[in-house]
Design a protein around this motif. Structure first.
Motif, PDB file in Angstrom:
ATOM      1  N   UNK A  57       0.965  -1.172   0.327  1.00  0.00           N
ATOM      2  CA  UNK A  57       0.056   0.001   0.145  1.00  0.00           C
ATOM      3  C   UNK A  57       0.861   1.645   0.183  1.00  0.00           C
ATOM      4  N   UNK A  58       1.939   1.210   0.654  1.00  0.00           N
ATOM      5  CA  UNK A  58       2.303   2.693   0.831  1.00  0.00           C
ATOM      6  C   UNK A  58       3.679   2.631  -0.589  1.00  0.00           C
ATOM      7  N   UNK A  59       3.720   1.429  -1.202  1.00  0.00           N
ATOM      8  CA  UNK A  59       4.535   1.508  -2.047  1.00  0.00           C
ATOM      9  C   UNK A  59       4.139   2.792  -3.638  1.00  0.00           C
ATOM     10  N   UNK A  60       2.997   1.683  -3.253  1.00  0.00           N
ATOM     11  CA  UNK A  60       1.885   1.663  -4.481  1.00  0.00           C
ATOM     12  C   UNK A  60       1.340   3.475  -4.191  1.00  0.00           C
ATOM     13  N   UNK A 101      12.338  -0.458   3.327  1.00  0.00           N
ATOM     14  CA  UNK A 101      11.049  -1.102   2.755  1.00  0.00           C
ATOM     15  C   UNK A 101      10.753  -1.302   0.893  1.00  0.00           C
ATOM     16  N   UNK A 102       9.847   0.543   1.271  1.00  0.00           N
ATOM     17  CA  UNK A 102       9.346   0.895   0.164  1.00  0.00           C
ATOM     18  C   UNK A 102      10.479   1.174  -1.309  1.00  0.00           C
ATOM     19  N   UNK A 103      12.693   1.752  -0.514  1.00  0.00           N
ATOM     20  CA  UNK A 103      13.460   1.994  -1.503  1.00  0.00           C
ATOM     21  C   UNK A 103      13.760   1.192  -1.782  1.00  0.00           C
ATOM     22  N   UNK A 104      13.402  -0.146  -1.229  1.00  0.00           N
ATOM     23  CA  UNK A 104      14.774  -1.911  -1.333  1.00  0.00           C
ATOM     24  C   UNK A 104      14.299  -1.680  -2.922  1.00  0.00           C
ATOM     25  N   UNK A 105      16.259  -2.060  -3.312  1.00  0.00           N
ATOM     26  CA  UNK A 105      15.571  -2.162  -5.233  1.00  0.00           C
ATOM     27  C   UNK A 105      16.411  -0.872  -5.660  1.00  0.00           C
ATOM     28  N   UNK A 106      15.826   0.473  -4.931  1.00  0.00           N
ATOM     29  CA  UNK A 106      16.057   1.141  -5.733  1.00  0.00           C
ATOM     30  C   UNK A 106      17.105   2.921  -4.803  1.00  0.00           C
ATOM     31  N   UNK A 107      16.672   2.420  -3.707  1.00  0.00           N
ATOM     32  CA  UNK A 107      17.973   3.809  -3.005  1.00  0.00           C
ATOM     33  C   UNK A 107      19.261   2.589  -2.542  1.00  0.00           C
ATOM     34  N   UNK A 108      20.053   2.385  -2.440  1.00  0.00           N
ATOM     35  CA  UNK A 108      21.367   2.009  -2.181  1.00  0.00           C
ATOM     36  C   UNK A 108      21.244   2.040  -0.963  1.00  0.00           C
TER      37      UNK A 108
END
Length: 611
Positions: free
Chosen positions: A242-245, A525-532
């Motif tokens: 929900x947060x990611x979206x 965790x919403x930034x996992x994969x896009x934030x170092x």
């Protein structure tokens, strides 16, 4: 982003006052200006506008804007204007511009006050309806856009800034000396808990509110939105999805513009996640701007470098300096019509200037992440207090160990170095007013006031966060954000203040907000994969900040002479206390902040001429 102003009274305003008022709004709107005047029910009504063109640059979208028999002057952006426009078009509405301005007025014409609930954006506006004789004033849900009012005799004035009110009224309001004392003794958090500002006669229009001024009778006010903490059962994965979206949508909406925009990048997880969503998820090539301080406590240059490398973005760095500090603070204070509240916002002004110098009209920043995701050092021990009754002793001991290995290593406030503090004393707030008794003793008449906290949620942590969001932190940040950006004719946007995102987070169980030794667990965790990970998993909080010693040289005789020079501040502040600070140890964060508050208050009062 624009400047608005107006008046309702028994006589028309003199042309020189209108001219002077428009001149005070020139930085808010350098691209166009306009006025509308009419007589409605025996009252003379004036609307003024200066425009910073962001969406639909055509002159047809200039304001005051007329449609459906109504006239609008409006400051802000309706981010979802395309969706609202499509809904209105389906109902048979037609449009002559491509602006969000026309969509706002059409929405009010179609749905009345209920139309405000359909809008996602930031605004302060006035609408005149000559047919009904009503004047409507409104401000967005979080108060991102300013709106001040002044009832002076039988004339009612409103404007984006106090200086504009003064130009309309032909006189300057009186300084609220008690507010100065409150600021010096207790810091910034109590300043906007009540509808008060820096001037006795001026009111700030409430956020999330519509005021209707009828042709006859008293004005009425309606609150059209309130954040409600209503947690529902959901898994962590559902909360994260929900947060990611919603973050994706929030950033995407706030990148709608017909001019280039830039990102503020502090090196923390907040601004880094927003920039990463824009670059990695939305595929935009972005330009980031950062302030770097050489003080190790605030230096985020390593994180910033990692982010720039990961995003492949254009990047501009501003470094702190003592050069020209007083001249710049004078200029900012005059524009703010208030003390520059913290050194963070003195530093932030360099970003706005650099963004403007690079040709950008819009900036995107991470305001309000701390208040909606948990970002302050008292949030974690408050969360522990909430978890204590839900888990067994062994599990709770593990949660405390996570805190000790995480943010507990970096806490300087002695009141927050005990993870059990709020388990034992949930009402303790002395950490917020750290050293306030000492600071109060520096005043010629000591200031004391009990701490007040609105009852907004049944849980300790969520109640604290909502107080910060609505009364203590975010309103102060938004005020200084607005003035800093408008000083350089830049619009600032805040994706974390997205209604759907905030409302959703208030349905997330508090247990999901913190975990594994990390505050802002969902945001990280919403930034996992896009934030170092060097940035995403950094547990130390810095943000846009600096030491007072980064901007003044207290050993410079000219600096000391300026700080100790006669002025209204010494009617309320002991001169010997300032001398003691200049000669003492300023490594304490609270002492450094306090010295800046003194300098800010002195600068403000010197310009006003009285306390």
């Amino acid at each position: 982003m624009c400047g608005i102003a107006g008046a309702i009274g028994p006589a028309p305003l003199a042309p020189d006052r209108l001219r002077d008022a428009l001149a005070t709004m020139a930085r808010r709107g350098p691209d166009a200006h306009g006025e509308w005047r009419g007589e409605i029910g025996g009252r003379h009504v004036t609307l003024l506008h200066t425009r910073l063109s962001i969406i639909d640059l055509d002159a047809a979208a200039n304001q005051p804007f007329e449609r459906d028999g109504r006239v609008l002057t409006y400051n802000g952006e309706i981010y979802n204007y395309l969706e609202v426009r499509a809904e209105l078009a389906a109902l048979g509405r037609t449009f002559r511009t491509k602006s969000d301005t026309e969509v706002l007025l059409a929405a009010l014409s179609e749905w009345g006050a209920e139309g405000l609930k359909k809008l996602e954006g930031m605004w302060a506006f006035a609408v005149v309806d000559p047919k009904s004789g009503e004047v409507w004033l409104s401000r967005d849900r979080f108060g991102e856009k300013p709106l001040y009012t002044w009832q002076l005799g039988d004339t009612f004035y409103f404007a984006s800034e106090v200086k504009t009110l003064a130009a309309l009224a032909g006189r300057w309001p009186k300084v609220d000396g008690e507010q100065i004392r409150r600021y010096l003794a207790q810091g910034y958090k109590p300043l906007l808990k009540r509808p008060r500002g820096w001037f006795l006669e001026i009111e700030e229009h409430p956020a999330a509110t519509l005021t209707v001024i009828p042709a006859v009778g008293d004005p009425t006010r309606t609150t059209f939105w309130r954040p409600l903490f209503q947690p529902r059962d959901m898994s962590y994965d559902d909360a994260l999805a929900g947060v990611r979206d919603r973050l994706m949508t929030a950033v995407d909406l706030r990148m709608r513009a017909d001019v280039p925009l830039a990102f503020c990048l502090s090196g923390g997880v907040d601004s880094s996640t927003l920039a990463a969503i824009a670059a990695k998820r939305l595929g935009r090539h972005i330009h980031c701007f950062s302030v770097v301080d050489d003080d190790e406590r605030y230096d985020e240059s390593a994180n910033i470098a990692d982010m720039v490398a990961a995003l492949g973005c254009d990047h501009h760095v501003v470094r702190t300096s003592t050069e020209g500090f007083f001249e710049r603070l004078d200029d900012l204070t005059r524009y703010h019509d208030a003390p520059v509240i913290t050194i963070s916002y003195y530093m932030h002004s360099f970003l706005s200037e650099a963004i403007a110098d690079a040709g950008y009209k819009v900036s995107i920043s991470g305001t309000a992440a701390d208040e909606i995701f948990t970002g302050y050092y008292d949030h974690y021990p408050m969360w522990l207090a909430g978890r204590r009754a839900d888990v067994d002793d062994a599990t709770f001991a593990g949660l405390v160990a996570d805190w000790r290995a995480g943010p507990g290593r970096f806490v300087n406030n002695p009141m927050l170095q005990d993870p059990m503090r709020f388990v034992r004393t949930p009402d303790a707030r002395d950490h917020i007013l750290l050293d306030s008794e000492l600071f109060s003793s520096f005043l010629t008449a000591p200031f004391t006031e009990p701490w007040e906290e609105a009852a907004l949620a049944p849980e300790l942590l969520r109640n604290r966060m909502l107080n910060e969001l609505l009364y203590e932190a975010v309103p102060i940040i938004l005020h200084d954000d607005d003035r800093n950006s408008m000083r350089y004719s830049v619009e600032n946007r805040s994706p974390f203040l997205d209604t759907d995102l905030v409302d959703f987070l208030l349905t997330v169980p508090s247990r999901h907000l913190i975990g594994d030794g990390y505050a802002k667990k969902l945001l990280r965790d919403a930034g996992d994969g896009i934030v170092p990970d060097t940035v995403r998993l950094d547990k130390r909080k810095r943000g846009f900040n600096a030491s007072i010693l980064s901007v003044i040289d207290r050993n410079d005789p000219a600096t000391r002479d300026r700080l100790l020079a006669d002025g209204p501040i010494f009617d309320i502040f002991r001169r010997d206390a300032v001398e003691g600070f200049l000669n003492g140890d300023l490594t304490s964060n609270s002492f450094s902040k306090f010295l800046f508050s003194f300098v800010a208050a002195k600068t403000f009062l010197d310009q006003q001429g009285a306390a």
